[in-house]
Design a protein around this motif. Structure first.
Motif, PDB file in Angstrom:
ATOM      1  N   ALA A   1       5.243  -1.538 -23.886  1.00 14.96           N
ATOM      2  CA  ALA A   1       5.814  -0.810 -22.846  1.00 14.96           C
ATOM      3  C   ALA A   1       6.043  -1.492 -21.639  1.00 14.96           C
ATOM      4  O   ALA A   1       5.269  -2.438 -21.348  1.00 14.96           O
ATOM      5  N   LEU A   2       6.986  -1.002 -20.742  1.00 20.93           N
ATOM      6  CA  LEU A   2       6.947  -1.566 -19.263  1.00 20.93           C
ATOM      7  C   LEU A   2       5.979  -0.532 -18.486  1.00 20.93           C
ATOM      8  O   LEU A   2       5.911   0.558 -18.743  1.00 20.93           O
ATOM      9  N   GLY A   3       5.455  -1.176 -17.486  1.00 17.35           N
ATOM     10  CA  GLY A   3       4.525  -0.264 -16.734  1.00 17.35           C
ATOM     11  C   GLY A   3       3.024  -0.235 -17.251  1.00 17.35           C
ATOM     12  O   GLY A   3       2.951  -1.028 -18.045  1.00 17.35           O
ATOM     13  N   ASP A   4       2.527   0.885 -17.173  1.00 16.52           N
ATOM     14  CA  ASP A   4       1.300   1.375 -17.986  1.00 16.52           C
ATOM     15  C   ASP A   4       0.266   0.104 -17.638  1.00 16.52           C
ATOM     16  O   ASP A   4      -0.287  -0.419 -18.536  1.00 16.52           O
ATOM     17  N   PHE A   5       0.002  -0.210 -16.334  1.00 23.24           N
ATOM     18  CA  PHE A   5      -0.455  -1.446 -15.814  1.00 23.24           C
ATOM     19  C   PHE A   5      -2.051  -1.227 -16.124  1.00 23.24           C
ATOM     20  O   PHE A   5      -2.980  -1.941 -16.075  1.00 23.24           O
ATOM     21  N   ARG A   6      -2.697   0.084 -16.374  1.00 23.70           N
ATOM     22  CA  ARG A   6      -3.931   0.334 -16.589  1.00 23.70           C
ATOM     23  C   ARG A   6      -4.370   0.032 -18.066  1.00 23.70           C
ATOM     24  O   ARG A   6      -5.444  -0.144 -18.192  1.00 23.70           O
ATOM     25  N   TYR A   7      -3.371  -0.480 -18.933  1.00 26.21           N
ATOM     26  CA  TYR A   7      -3.613  -1.180 -19.967  1.00 26.21           C
ATOM     27  C   TYR A   7      -3.451  -2.693 -19.930  1.00 26.21           C
ATOM     28  O   TYR A   7      -3.370  -3.526 -21.156  1.00 26.21           O
ATOM     29  N   LYS A   8      -3.033  -3.224 -18.932  1.00 27.76           N
ATOM     30  CA  LYS A   8      -2.656  -4.499 -18.637  1.00 27.76           C
ATOM     31  C   LYS A   8      -3.423  -5.449 -17.663  1.00 27.76           C
ATOM     32  O   LYS A   8      -3.957  -6.498 -18.012  1.00 27.76           O
ATOM     33  N   TRP A   9      -3.682  -4.649 -16.535  1.00 28.73           N
ATOM     34  CA  TRP A   9      -4.617  -5.228 -15.110  1.00 28.73           C
ATOM     35  C   TRP A   9      -6.121  -5.595 -15.861  1.00 28.73           C
ATOM     36  O   TRP A   9      -6.497  -5.205 -16.478  1.00 28.73           O
ATOM     37  N   SER A  10      -6.383  -6.906 -15.143  1.00 22.92           N
ATOM     38  CA  SER A  10      -7.802  -7.073 -15.400  1.00 22.92           C
ATOM     39  C   SER A  10      -9.027  -6.107 -14.725  1.00 22.92           C
ATOM     40  O   SER A  10      -8.452  -5.279 -14.091  1.00 22.92           O
ATOM     41  N   ASN A  11     -10.045  -6.378 -15.304  1.00 18.46           N
ATOM     42  CA  ASN A  11     -11.261  -5.332 -14.978  1.00 18.46           C
ATOM     43  C   ASN A  11     -11.376  -5.490 -13.279  1.00 18.46           C
ATOM     44  O   ASN A  11     -11.722  -4.401 -12.494  1.00 18.46           O
ATOM     45  N   GLU A  12     -10.983  -6.798 -12.686  1.00 17.39           N
ATOM     46  CA  GLU A  12     -11.294  -6.887 -11.354  1.00 17.39           C
ATOM     47  C   GLU A  12     -10.400  -5.968 -10.601  1.00 17.39           C
ATOM     48  O   GLU A  12     -10.420  -5.343  -9.557  1.00 17.39           O
ATOM     49  N   ILE A  13      -8.915  -6.240 -10.918  1.00 14.71           N
ATOM     50  CA  ILE A  13      -7.966  -5.547 -10.187  1.00 14.71           C
ATOM     51  C   ILE A  13      -8.139  -3.845 -10.513  1.00 14.71           C
ATOM     52  O   ILE A  13      -7.830  -3.060  -9.470  1.00 14.71           O
ATOM     53  N   MET A  14      -8.807  -3.609 -11.643  1.00 14.75           N
ATOM     54  CA  MET A  14      -8.843  -1.931 -11.962  1.00 14.75           C
ATOM     55  C   MET A  14      -9.734  -1.353 -10.996  1.00 14.75           C
ATOM     56  O   MET A  14      -9.600  -0.362 -10.361  1.00 14.75           O
TER      57      MET A  14
ATOM     58  N   LYS B   1     -10.541  -2.814  -7.741  1.00 15.70           N
ATOM     59  CA  LYS B   1     -10.265  -2.912  -6.526  1.00 15.70           C
ATOM     60  C   LYS B   1      -9.216  -2.007  -6.239  1.00 15.70           C
ATOM     61  O   LYS B   1      -9.262  -1.147  -5.116  1.00 15.70           O
ATOM     62  N   TYR B   2      -8.317  -1.634  -7.098  1.00 12.79           N
ATOM     63  CA  TYR B   2      -7.035  -1.077  -6.922  1.00 12.79           C
ATOM     64  C   TYR B   2      -7.084   0.489  -7.219  1.00 12.79           C
ATOM     65  O   TYR B   2      -6.411   1.233  -6.816  1.00 12.79           O
ATOM     66  N   VAL B   3      -7.290   0.613  -8.527  1.00  7.67           N
ATOM     67  CA  VAL B   3      -7.253   1.832  -9.311  1.00  7.67           C
ATOM     68  C   VAL B   3      -8.259   2.870  -9.326  1.00  7.67           C
ATOM     69  O   VAL B   3      -8.049   4.010  -8.788  1.00  7.67           O
ATOM     70  N   VAL B   4      -9.558   2.517  -9.542  1.00  9.47           N
ATOM     71  CA  VAL B   4     -10.719   3.307  -9.441  1.00  9.47           C
ATOM     72  C   VAL B   4     -10.784   4.079  -8.281  1.00  9.47           C
ATOM     73  O   VAL B   4     -10.928   5.255  -8.080  1.00  9.47           O
TER      74      VAL B   4
ATOM     75  N   SER C   1       0.830  -1.232   0.065  1.00 11.87           N
ATOM     76  CA  SER C   1       0.044   0.028  -0.031  1.00 11.87           C
ATOM     77  C   SER C   1       0.894   1.219  -0.171  1.00 11.87           C
ATOM     78  O   SER C   1       0.907   2.002   0.913  1.00 11.87           O
ATOM     79  N   ASN C   2       1.607   1.545  -1.143  1.00  7.66           N
ATOM     80  CA  ASN C   2       2.373   2.515  -1.261  1.00  7.66           C
ATOM     81  C   ASN C   2       2.315   3.275  -2.496  1.00  7.66           C
ATOM     82  O   ASN C   2       2.009   2.527  -3.590  1.00  7.66           O
ATOM     83  N   MET C   3       1.959   4.566  -2.387  1.00  8.51           N
ATOM     84  CA  MET C   3       1.681   5.637  -3.620  1.00  8.51           C
ATOM     85  C   MET C   3       2.848   5.598  -4.519  1.00  8.51           C
ATOM     86  O   MET C   3       2.629   5.747  -5.884  1.00  8.51           O
TER      87      MET C   3
END
Length: 473
Positions: free
Chosen positions: A296-309, A311-314, A203-205
């Motif tokens: 690209a490396l990173g940019d996980f908002r184009y890689k993570w599942s909808n569930e992860i988005m 739970k963690y991103v939105v 849990s680290n920004m």
């Protein structure tokens, strides 16, 4: 860049055609009401700006493939979103370097520039040596000696990264070493996977900001006559080859850009998603209408599942952080394409750079500029007479060539600086001071419309040693 009109603004950008050699394919004209208020940079001011971040490293070993390298960086964004790293190996011969072009902030670029070469360095190391090093109390310099490295991670983040790297080394130490290309690919993918896990498990920004930003990368690994270039995204790598008969320079590209101009890459992405998404997966020459590089490396908002988005991103970044038409992720990969080249005596140097350079200059122009710069610098070295008997006529001819060469003496000792100067100020008639001064004095709120961050590393090869190794094979 695109044609942009900003209403209710003092800025209007229009795309124009330009035939100047130094301008490259595109140039933009800007109209600013306060144009007369722009700083009037003198040649001295221009030199201070261009040379602020330049670096030169020379290797004295006669048995080193790399004789030296020269690097420089000119920012457009503040802070600069490009990064660069160069290193030699501690437990084997070889040299490794990389250029990293970030987007959505500098976080990902800065992190992978300090971590990716370590992952590659461990992966290409002999497993017996790797285990020996693991048995000792090793630190961040265990596998590589980095040059021009002036920063380090804060202790909180460094501990997380060290734990990830230790787990990676322990994992690869238990499996048989693969060929270099596969090991480099595995290093890219493992680091990208670690970036994801670090963001989700802590849990680290800071770790989340790295995951939400992204970076493209080009990495060159050189060991004896083997040159491997790994590329993810739209940085560029070009080899400078000199014809022994004519002295003419030839450019050989050692990577392909992963963007919408690469039809094979576009087709790959479309085939990975349902037919219903063919109009949305890539829109306006961008991934999901947003991201220009298609790897690209990173940019996980184009890689993570909808569930992860969800739970963690939105909850942290809001609904707008989820790209439109985000149906069947992942849409993005960090997997590099790796090209292998066996060095020959005619291979004189390698140029790797972020796309900020290639927006202005073609690969052929870059190689010609560096080749001319290399030739002109030779006249500044002490004159060496040929072995054997030498006539006065031959000496006179050598002196005449040196005198003529002094007229072409480069303004910059650093070839990367020479490239930046020509990219921003080059014309058919040489460098135009007013042009480069104008580029360098643009206000921060509009400069990004004109040029991107530019980062360049030029690696010079040891021709004598390459010739010796080729003779032995």
């Amino acid at each position: 860049m695109h044609t942009i009109f900003l209403r209710n603004s003092v800025v209007c950008v229009r795309q124009t055609n330009c035939s100047n050699v130094g301008c490259g394919v595109r140039q933009f004209r800007i109209t600013i009401r306060q144009k007369a208020q722009l700083p009037n940079l003198s040649p001295y001011d221009v030199n201070l700006i261009l040379r602020e971040n330049e670096y030169i490293q020379t290797f004295s070993e006669d048995d080193s493939i790399v004789r030296s390298y020269e690097s420089n960086q000119l920012s457009s964004n503040r802070p600069c979103e490009d990064s660069r790293t160069e290193a030699t190996f501690l437990h084997k011969s070889g040299f490794i370097c990389g250029v990293f072009d970030g987007h959505a902030g500098p976080a990902c670029s800065q992190v992978i520039s300090k971590r990716l070469l370590r992952y590659v360095g461990a992966g290409v190391l002999d497993r017996r040596v790797l285990k020996e090093v693991m048995s000792k109390d090793y630190n961040s310099q265990s596998f590589l000696k980095c040059h021009n490295d002036k920063a380090d991670f804060v202790s909180e983040i460094k501990t997380i990264y060290e734990n990830s790297f230790r787990e990676y080394v322990q994992t690869i130490s238990r499996v048989k070493k693969e060929n270099v290309a596969n090991e480099i690919t595995n290093a890219f993918m493992r680091l990208d996977d670690d970036l994801s896990k670090e963001a989700l498990n802590h849990s680290n920004m800071r770790t989340m900001s790295v995951a939400m930003s992204g970076a493209v990368a080009v990495v060159a690994h050189i060991d004896h006559l083997d040159l491997h270039v790994a590329s993810t995204g739209d940085c560029g790598a070009v080899l400078g080859i000199q014809c022994p008969e004519t002295g003419q320079w030839q450019a050989k590209k050692l990577n392909t850009e992963h963007n919408a101009d690469n039809l094979k890459e576009v087709q790959r992405i479309l085939e990975e998603h349902p037919n219903e998404e063919h109009d949305t997966a890539i829109r306006n020459e961008r991934l999901l209408g947003q991201l220009a590089p298609l790897r690209a490396l990173g940019d996980f908002r184009y890689k993570w599942s909808n569930e992860i988005m969800d739970k963690y991103v939105v909850p942290t970044f809001g609904e707008h952080s989820v790209p439109p038409h985000y149906y069947t992720p992942p849409y993005l990969t960090a997997q590099p394409e790796v090209q292998h080249h066996i060095l020959r005596p005619n291979d004189k140097f390698l140029v790797i750079a972020s796309d900020g350079l290639w927006d202005f200059l073609t690969p052929s122009q870059v190689i010609s500029l560096v080749g001319e710069h290399l030739n002109s610098k030779k006249v500044l070295e002490p004159m060496k007479l040929p072995t054997g008997e030498v006539t006065l006529l031959e000496v006179s001819k050598l002196l005449a060539e040196r005198k003529a060469g002094r007229a072409r003496k480069p303004l910059d000792q650093n070839s990367a600086t020479h490239l930046i100067r020509n990219a921003l100020g080059g014309t058919d008639y040489g460098i135009e001071h007013s042009k480069i001064a104008y580029y360098l004095s643009l206000p921060q709120d509009v400069v990004r419309l004109y040029r991107d961050d530019i980062t360049i590393t030029v690696i010079y090869f040891n021709t004598e040693y390459i010739t010796k190794l080729n003779a032995e094979t």
